[in-house]
Design an enzyme around this catalytic site. Structure first.
Site, short mmCIF file in Angstrom:
data_model
loop_
_atom_site.label_atom_id
_atom_site.label_comp_id
_atom_site.label_asym_id
_atom_site.label_seq_id
_atom_site.Cartn_x
_atom_site.Cartn_y
_atom_site.Cartn_z
N GLN A 172 -3.29 0.54 8.45
CA GLN A 172 -2.30 1.11 9.36
C GLN A 172 -2.54 0.69 10.82
O GLN A 172 -1.58 0.55 11.59
CB GLN A 172 -2.32 2.64 9.23
N LYS A 217 -4.46 7.97 8.55
CA LYS A 217 -3.87 8.25 7.24
C LYS A 217 -4.48 9.54 6.71
O LYS A 217 -5.61 9.88 7.07
CB LYS A 217 -4.18 7.12 6.27
N ASP A 226 4.17 9.55 2.52
CA ASP A 226 3.69 8.38 1.76
C ASP A 226 3.93 8.78 0.29
O ASP A 226 4.79 9.63 0.02
CB ASP A 226 2.21 8.09 2.06
N ASN A 230 10.72 6.26 -2.80
CA ASN A 230 11.43 6.03 -1.54
C ASN A 230 11.52 4.55 -1.18
O ASN A 230 12.61 4.05 -0.87
CB ASN A 230 10.72 6.82 -0.42
P1 NDP Z 1 7.04 7.71 -3.70
O1 NDP Z 1 6.15 8.83 -4.01
O2 NDP Z 1 8.41 7.96 -3.23
O3 NDP Z 1 7.15 6.72 -4.96
C1 NDP Z 1 6.02 6.15 -5.50
C2 NDP Z 1 6.44 5.28 -6.67
O4 NDP Z 1 5.33 4.49 -7.08
C3 NDP Z 1 6.85 6.10 -7.89
O5 NDP Z 1 7.79 5.39 -8.64
C4 NDP Z 1 5.53 6.25 -8.62
O6 NDP Z 1 5.66 6.48 -10.01
C5 NDP Z 1 4.91 4.88 -8.39
N1 NDP Z 1 3.45 5.01 -8.44
C6 NDP Z 1 2.66 5.78 -7.64
N2 NDP Z 1 1.39 5.71 -8.01
C7 NDP Z 1 1.36 4.87 -9.05
C8 NDP Z 1 0.32 4.38 -9.87
N3 NDP Z 1 -0.95 4.76 -9.67
N4 NDP Z 1 0.64 3.50 -10.84
C9 NDP Z 1 1.92 3.12 -11.04
N5 NDP Z 1 2.96 3.57 -10.29
C10 NDP Z 1 2.68 4.42 -9.33
O7 NDP Z 1 6.23 6.83 -2.64
P2 NDP Z 1 6.76 5.70 -1.64
O8 NDP Z 1 7.91 4.98 -2.23
O9 NDP Z 1 6.89 6.30 -0.32
O10 NDP Z 1 5.48 4.73 -1.58
C11 NDP Z 1 5.33 3.59 -2.40
C12 NDP Z 1 4.37 2.62 -1.76
O11 NDP Z 1 4.88 2.22 -0.48
C13 NDP Z 1 2.97 3.17 -1.48
O12 NDP Z 1 2.03 2.13 -1.62
C14 NDP Z 1 3.05 3.57 -0.02
O13 NDP Z 1 1.78 3.59 0.59
C15 NDP Z 1 3.90 2.46 0.53
N6 NDP Z 1 4.59 2.71 1.79
C16 NDP Z 1 5.38 3.79 1.97
C17 NDP Z 1 6.04 3.98 3.17
C18 NDP Z 1 6.96 5.11 3.40
O14 NDP Z 1 7.52 5.20 4.49
N7 NDP Z 1 7.19 5.99 2.43
C19 NDP Z 1 5.87 3.04 4.29
C20 NDP Z 1 5.06 1.88 3.96
C21 NDP Z 1 4.45 1.76 2.76
P3 NDP Z 1 5.32 7.95 -10.60
O15 NDP Z 1 6.48 8.79 -10.25
O16 NDP Z 1 5.14 7.73 -12.04
O17 NDP Z 1 4.05 8.40 -9.92
O1 2IT Z 2 2.17 3.24 4.90
C1 2IT Z 2 2.94 3.57 5.82
O2 2IT Z 2 3.17 2.82 6.77
C2 2IT Z 2 3.61 4.87 5.72
N1 2IT Z 2 3.43 5.59 4.75
C3 2IT Z 2 4.50 5.34 6.84
C4 2IT Z 2 3.70 5.95 7.95
C5 2IT Z 2 4.47 6.61 9.04
O3 2IT Z 2 3.81 7.18 9.91
O4 2IT Z 2 5.70 6.56 9.07
#
Ligand code: NDP
Ligand code: 2IT
Length: 446
Positions: free
Chosen positions: A110, A125, A165, A240
């Site tokens: 980050q 984080k 996250d 998301n």
């Molecule tokens: P959500 O909780 O909305 O969705 C996570 C998704 O990933 C779900 O479909 C989940 O499936 C799957 N998942 C999570 N853990 C695992 C695992 N161990 N093995 C397989 N599938 C898995 O999270 P986000 O969409 O927000 O986050 C997804 C990724 O993006 C993460 O790596 C996060 O750090 C990154 N990220 C998020 C940001 C944000 O603004 N939200 C910004 C930048 C990066 P299930 O429902 O089965 O757990």
């Molecule tokens: O991994 C990431 O960059 C996030 N989960 C978003 C962090 C934030 O502060 O918006």
């Protein structure tokens, strides 16, 4: 360089049992070799030694009462990694796999990601090993309140600004924000990803996925003269990031044919219907396999790794760390995949990354490609500070220009250090320079 190697050895010695943290630090330190050689003053000032040690790590007990009246205890974390260029900023992850090493890897990444956005945000984080799956709304609320009861004493709009996250979306941010407001008796922008009626920013929900596509479109066009237009796209995850990456990839002319969750993946050769996905995931909070009940041409396969066997031109891993390994990378390349954009944090293993770079795949590393989420969080903070809100079009335009700027900065840094089109090195170098300059200018404090 021996000096950086010795720092890496120290990181492993001092932080045993934290493989993800080692993995993240190793990649960054390897990229920074040429920079370290040209800036001996930074070695003198211990910039690298200090960079790999968080400024502060907080671990706390989170007790809550479940629907059966039983007391449950989870562990909470907040790692405040680096505040040289702004207040600590980064998401909160609620997932049973969360431990200190996972939070440290995310906090470390980050720092550079936030620097790349060009906005004044340091790196942090947090999260918990709490598993939101199968919990009632009341249980989620009580957990979030208990979590915030402790976290509140460590954060603040000018100190540390958490967001979402994995497992933390607008519902959880709402419950935590309400508790913070009650404890402090103030209405400030201490969390981002807030609801639109209470200080949130338009486009924050869509930002990570949209930003990923803006970044990749720019990179693919510049490097290969190709784009989403007419390309088949496979996206892992269905949360998301995955949902809004799918939306923007389709808007830009791509055909998204697969999505997944931790249980398995769906393949719809007709192109995924996002209205169905949003209903299942965002409203009903059900599993992705439900999709096939509504779309007879779609199939569901158990196991999430198999998704990379589907033939595609563009792959966007948007689920979790190390979900795309060397074998998956080989299959993707053999099937004609020409671009990989990391929506998740560190989804590709080091071996997979090496293969993509060797094969000339356009590779958008997480800290650059998924920076749109935190960039828009930065814009939410700006709007909260001036007590104003911008239109969807204004925020979206700012997000797009930030993502294009990140691509250009990473690309230029890679070129300057003789590694043209290596956006891994470029992003690490470009993100690091600003933080190193700030740490150097501010003397040996942290
Ligand atoms: P959500 O909780 O909305 O969705 C996570 C998704 O990933 C779900 O479909 C989940 O499936 C799957 N998942 C999570 N853990 C695992 C695992 N161990 N093995 C397989 N599938 C898995 O999270 P986000 O969409 O927000 O986050 C997804 C990724 O993006 C993460 O790596 C996060 O750090 C990154 N990220 C998020 C940001 C944000 O603004 N939200 C910004 C930048 C990066 P299930 O429902 O089965 O757990
Ligand atoms: O991994 C990431 O960059 C996030 N989960 C978003 C962090 C934030 O502060 O918006």
């Amino acid at each position: 360089m021996r000096y950086l190697e010795s720092i890496m050895e120290q990181v492993v010695r001092r932080n045993p049992n934290e493989p993800e943290f080692h993995q993240a630090v190793k990649e960054v330190l390897e990229s920074l070799e040429p920079v370290a050689r040209m800036n001996p003053q930074w070695l003198q000032a211990g910039i690298f030694d200090r960079l790999v040690e968080p400024e502060r790590q907080i671990i706390f007990r989170v007790p809550w009462v479940d629907d059966n009246g039983k007391v449950q205890v989870n562990r909470g974390f907040r790692v405040q990694f680096n505040s040289a260029i702004g207040p600590y900023k980064g998401g909160l992850r609620f997932h049973p796999s969360v431990n200190l090493g996972i939070i440290k890897f995310l906090g470390f990444e980050q720092i550079f990601k936030n620097s790349l956005t060009g906005l004044p945000m340091g790196g942090g984080k947090g999260g918990s090993d709490f598993d939101p799956k199968g919990k009632s709304d009341g249980e989620i609320m009580r957990f979030c309140q208990s979590f915030m009861f402790e976290l509140a004493r460590h954060i603040g709009e000018n100190t540390d600004v958490p967001a979402g996250d994995i497992g933390v979306g607008s519902r959880e941010i709402g419950y935590m924000y309400g508790m913070y407001r009650k404890i402090r008796n103030e209405f400030t922008g201490v969390l981002t990803g807030k609801g639109l009626d209470w200080g949130g920013s338009l486009v924050r929900t869509e930002a990570t996925g949209y930003g990923l596509c803006y970044f990749m479109d720019e990179a693919m066009t510049a490097i290969k003269g190709r784009s989403f237009k007419g390309s088949t796209v496979v996206i892992s995850g269905s949360g998301n990031v995955a949902i809004y990456a799918a939306q923007k990839a389709s808007e830009l002319g791509g055909k998204v044919v697969a999505l997944s969750d931790s249980n398995g993946y769906i393949h719809d050769p007709d192109g995924i219907n996002l209205d169905t996905v949003k209903r299942i995931k965002e409203i009903e909070r059900k599993r992705i396999m439900e999709y096939i009940a509504y779309h007879p041409n779609a199939t569901y396969t158990e196991g999430c790794m198999g998704i990379w066997n589907i033939k595609c031109e563009i792959a966007l891993p948007c689920a979790t760390q190390n979900e795309l390994d060397e074998n998956a990378a080989k299959t993707l390349v053999a099937n004609g995949c020409f671009a990989v954009g990391e929506g998740a944090n560190m989804p590709s293993t080091p071996e997979a990354v090496e293969l993509f770079l060797k094969e000339g795949v356009v590779f958008g590393p997480a800290k650059a490609a998924n920076a749109g989420g935190v960039a828009t969080s930065g814009l939410e903070m700006s709007q909260n500070s001036i007590r104003y809100s911008w239109s969807f079009e204004e925020v979206n335009a700012k997000l797009r220009s930030i993502m294009i700027g990140i691509y250009r900065n990473a690309s230029e840094a890679a070129k300057e250090y003789g590694m043209e089109n290596n956006l891994v090195a470029g992003a690490n170098i470009a993100g690091f320079m600003k933080v190193a300059n700030a740490m150097y200018a501010q003397g040996i404090t942290y």
